[in-house]
Write a protein that holds these residues in place. Sequence first.
Motif, short mmCIF file in Angstrom:
data_model
loop_
_atom_site.label_atom_id
_atom_site.label_comp_id
_atom_site.label_asym_id
_atom_site.label_seq_id
_atom_site.Cartn_x
_atom_site.Cartn_y
_atom_site.Cartn_z
N PRO A 295 -2.35 1.79 -5.44
CA PRO A 295 -1.60 3.18 -5.50
C PRO A 295 -0.37 2.99 -5.55
O PRO A 295 0.56 2.19 -4.80
CB PRO A 295 -1.95 3.95 -4.09
CG PRO A 295 -3.16 3.57 -3.91
CD PRO A 295 -3.52 2.17 -4.38
N SER A 296 0.51 3.87 -6.46
CA SER A 296 1.88 3.50 -6.84
C SER A 296 2.70 3.84 -5.56
O SER A 296 3.95 3.49 -5.35
CB SER A 296 2.08 4.21 -7.94
OG SER A 296 1.97 5.69 -7.86
N ARG A 297 2.51 4.89 -4.97
CA ARG A 297 3.12 5.36 -3.55
C ARG A 297 3.12 4.38 -2.62
O ARG A 297 4.25 4.00 -1.84
CB ARG A 297 2.62 6.66 -3.23
CG ARG A 297 2.96 8.00 -4.00
CD ARG A 297 2.46 9.19 -3.43
NE ARG A 297 2.42 10.24 -4.19
CZ ARG A 297 2.33 11.70 -3.67
NH1 ARG A 297 1.64 11.65 -2.75
NH2 ARG A 297 2.27 12.65 -4.81
N GLU A 298 2.02 3.59 -2.55
CA GLU A 298 1.85 2.51 -1.58
C GLU A 298 3.03 1.50 -2.05
O GLU A 298 3.64 0.89 -1.33
CB GLU A 298 0.71 2.03 -1.17
CG GLU A 298 -0.51 3.01 -1.08
CD GLU A 298 -0.43 3.24 0.41
OE1 GLU A 298 0.05 2.44 1.16
OE2 GLU A 298 -0.87 4.35 0.88
N PHE A 299 2.93 1.16 -3.21
CA PHE A 299 3.98 0.26 -3.80
C PHE A 299 5.28 0.73 -3.39
O PHE A 299 6.25 0.03 -3.12
CB PHE A 299 3.65 -0.04 -5.29
CG PHE A 299 2.69 -1.17 -5.55
CD1 PHE A 299 3.11 -2.60 -5.23
CD2 PHE A 299 1.71 -0.94 -6.18
CE1 PHE A 299 2.05 -3.40 -5.40
CE2 PHE A 299 0.76 -1.97 -6.76
CZ PHE A 299 1.01 -3.41 -6.19
N SER B 286 -1.84 7.23 -7.79
CA SER B 286 -0.77 7.53 -6.76
C SER B 286 -0.98 7.27 -5.44
O SER B 286 -0.17 6.69 -4.70
CB SER B 286 -0.03 9.01 -6.97
OG SER B 286 0.46 9.13 -8.25
N THR B 287 -2.18 7.78 -4.88
CA THR B 287 -2.43 7.50 -3.42
C THR B 287 -3.88 6.97 -3.41
O THR B 287 -4.82 6.97 -4.23
CB THR B 287 -2.44 9.03 -2.99
OG1 THR B 287 -3.64 9.76 -3.43
CG2 THR B 287 -1.09 9.77 -3.03
N MET B 288 -4.20 6.50 -2.17
CA MET B 288 -5.40 5.89 -1.81
C MET B 288 -6.54 7.19 -1.96
O MET B 288 -7.59 6.80 -2.13
CB MET B 288 -5.39 5.45 -0.33
CG MET B 288 -4.48 4.17 -0.22
SD MET B 288 -5.17 2.79 -1.11
CE MET B 288 -6.68 2.37 -0.40
N SER B 289 -6.32 8.19 -1.42
CA SER B 289 -7.12 9.30 -1.78
C SER B 289 -7.47 9.32 -3.22
O SER B 289 -8.57 9.62 -3.65
CB SER B 289 -6.29 10.69 -1.33
OG SER B 289 -7.47 11.72 -1.41
N GLU B 290 -6.73 9.44 -4.09
CA GLU B 290 -6.89 9.50 -5.47
C GLU B 290 -7.63 8.21 -6.22
O GLU B 290 -8.76 8.55 -6.63
CB GLU B 290 -5.71 9.44 -6.33
CG GLU B 290 -4.96 10.76 -6.61
CD GLU B 290 -3.57 10.82 -7.49
OE1 GLU B 290 -3.57 9.80 -8.20
OE2 GLU B 290 -3.00 11.78 -7.59
N LEU B 291 -7.38 7.19 -5.50
CA LEU B 291 -8.09 5.93 -5.69
C LEU B 291 -9.66 6.14 -5.29
O LEU B 291 -10.48 5.48 -6.17
CB LEU B 291 -7.37 4.68 -5.34
CG LEU B 291 -8.08 3.35 -5.67
CD1 LEU B 291 -8.14 3.18 -7.07
CD2 LEU B 291 -7.38 2.27 -5.06
N SER B 292 -9.67 6.55 -4.07
CA SER B 292 -11.24 6.57 -3.49
C SER B 292 -12.22 7.55 -4.41
O SER B 292 -13.39 7.22 -4.48
CB SER B 292 -11.13 7.18 -2.27
OG SER B 292 -10.78 8.75 -2.14
N GLU B 293 -11.63 8.39 -5.14
CA GLU B 293 -12.47 9.13 -6.25
C GLU B 293 -12.93 8.01 -7.24
O GLU B 293 -14.01 8.33 -7.66
CB GLU B 293 -11.61 10.28 -6.75
CG GLU B 293 -10.91 11.48 -6.09
CD GLU B 293 -10.23 12.29 -6.83
OE1 GLU B 293 -10.57 12.63 -8.04
OE2 GLU B 293 -9.20 12.90 -6.32
N TYR B 294 -12.10 7.04 -7.85
CA TYR B 294 -12.28 6.16 -8.67
C TYR B 294 -13.40 5.27 -8.00
O TYR B 294 -14.52 4.89 -8.56
CB TYR B 294 -11.29 5.61 -9.34
CG TYR B 294 -11.57 4.39 -10.19
CD1 TYR B 294 -12.09 4.62 -11.43
CD2 TYR B 294 -11.60 3.24 -9.80
CE1 TYR B 294 -12.46 3.65 -12.37
CE2 TYR B 294 -11.88 2.14 -10.53
CZ TYR B 294 -12.31 2.28 -11.82
OH TYR B 294 -12.82 1.08 -12.62
#
Length: 306
Positions: A184-188, A119-127
Amino acid sequence: MTAQNGRTYFLAARLLPAPRRRAVHALYAFARIVDDIVDEPGDDAGAAILAAVEATTFAALDGRRDSADPALPAELIRVLPAFVDSVTSFDIPHPYFRAFFASMRMDAPDSPDYRPVYSTMSELSEYTYGSAVVIGLQLLPVLGVSGTVEEAVPAASDLGDAFQLTNFIRDVGEDLDRGRLYLPSREFSAFGVDVPLLEHGRRTETVDIRVQRALAHFIALTRARYRAAEPGIALLDARVQPSIRTAFVLYGAILEQVEDAGYRILHRRVTVPSPTRLRVAIPGLVKSTTYGRILTGRTDSRVRRP
C-alpha cells in the motif's frame, strides 16, 4: 509447471501423499496459468481471454463439454481435466474460484476492475482474498483437518495472506516494471517513500534508507500473519503437517533473505538457497515416509525397527 515456477510449493508438495500431491499440482498449475494471462506484458486482450477462461472453467466444473474457445491458452486445455478432477474429488467450493477470477480482473490492465496501485491494507485485502486467501481455503479439503474445516479457516486465511505479502515484498521491483504497486502506497508514504523513489532504486540498484525502513515495516506486518497462522498447522491431518510446515518455514525464510540482502531487492529477486531448502525439507520427508516412520519408531505391528 509447479517445479519450474513454484519451487517452494513443489518441494513442500513432495511430502504429501500422491493423491493430495497431484491435486496441489493441478490447483497450482491452474492458478499459475490464469495469473500469467494478466501478467503478460503488452497484452491488451487480457480481460477478454480471462473471461473466456472463466466461462470455460465453470462450464467444465458444471460438467458441460463446451467447445474450446480458440483464445484459450493451450496450457489451460492440458491442465483443466486435472483441475476439474481435483476440485470434484475433494469437493472444493466453487465460489472460491469466483473470488479468484475477481482478483485476477484487478490485475488485467484492460479490465474496468483494474487496480495498478493499492492505497491501504484494507484495499489490498480485497485483492488478496481472491488471489491468496481462497488458495489456502481451497487446500483445506485437499490436506484434510483433524477437526472441522471451519476451525481451520482463520489460520488458513492468515497463511494465504502471509504467503502473498511475502511475494509482494520479494517482487516489488519486478512489479514496478509492470506498472503495479501492491504494497500500500499510504504505508510507504509514512516513511517518505513514493513510486519515483522506488523506481530510482531499481534503475540505480541502490536502496534508500527510507525504503529500507518501509520494507522492514512490511516484513513485520507479514511476520505477524505468519504467527497468527502457525497454530493452524496442528489442526491439519498429521500426515500433511510436515509438508505445510516446510512451506511455512521456507516462505518465511524469503523475508530473512530480504533482510540479509540489506533490503537491496528492487533490482533483483532474492531466493532461499538450495542447501537451506533441503535442510528444511528433508526432516519432513523422513517423517512423511514409511522409511521415516521406521527410523522414528512410529510403526505398526507389522514393521520391525532395525
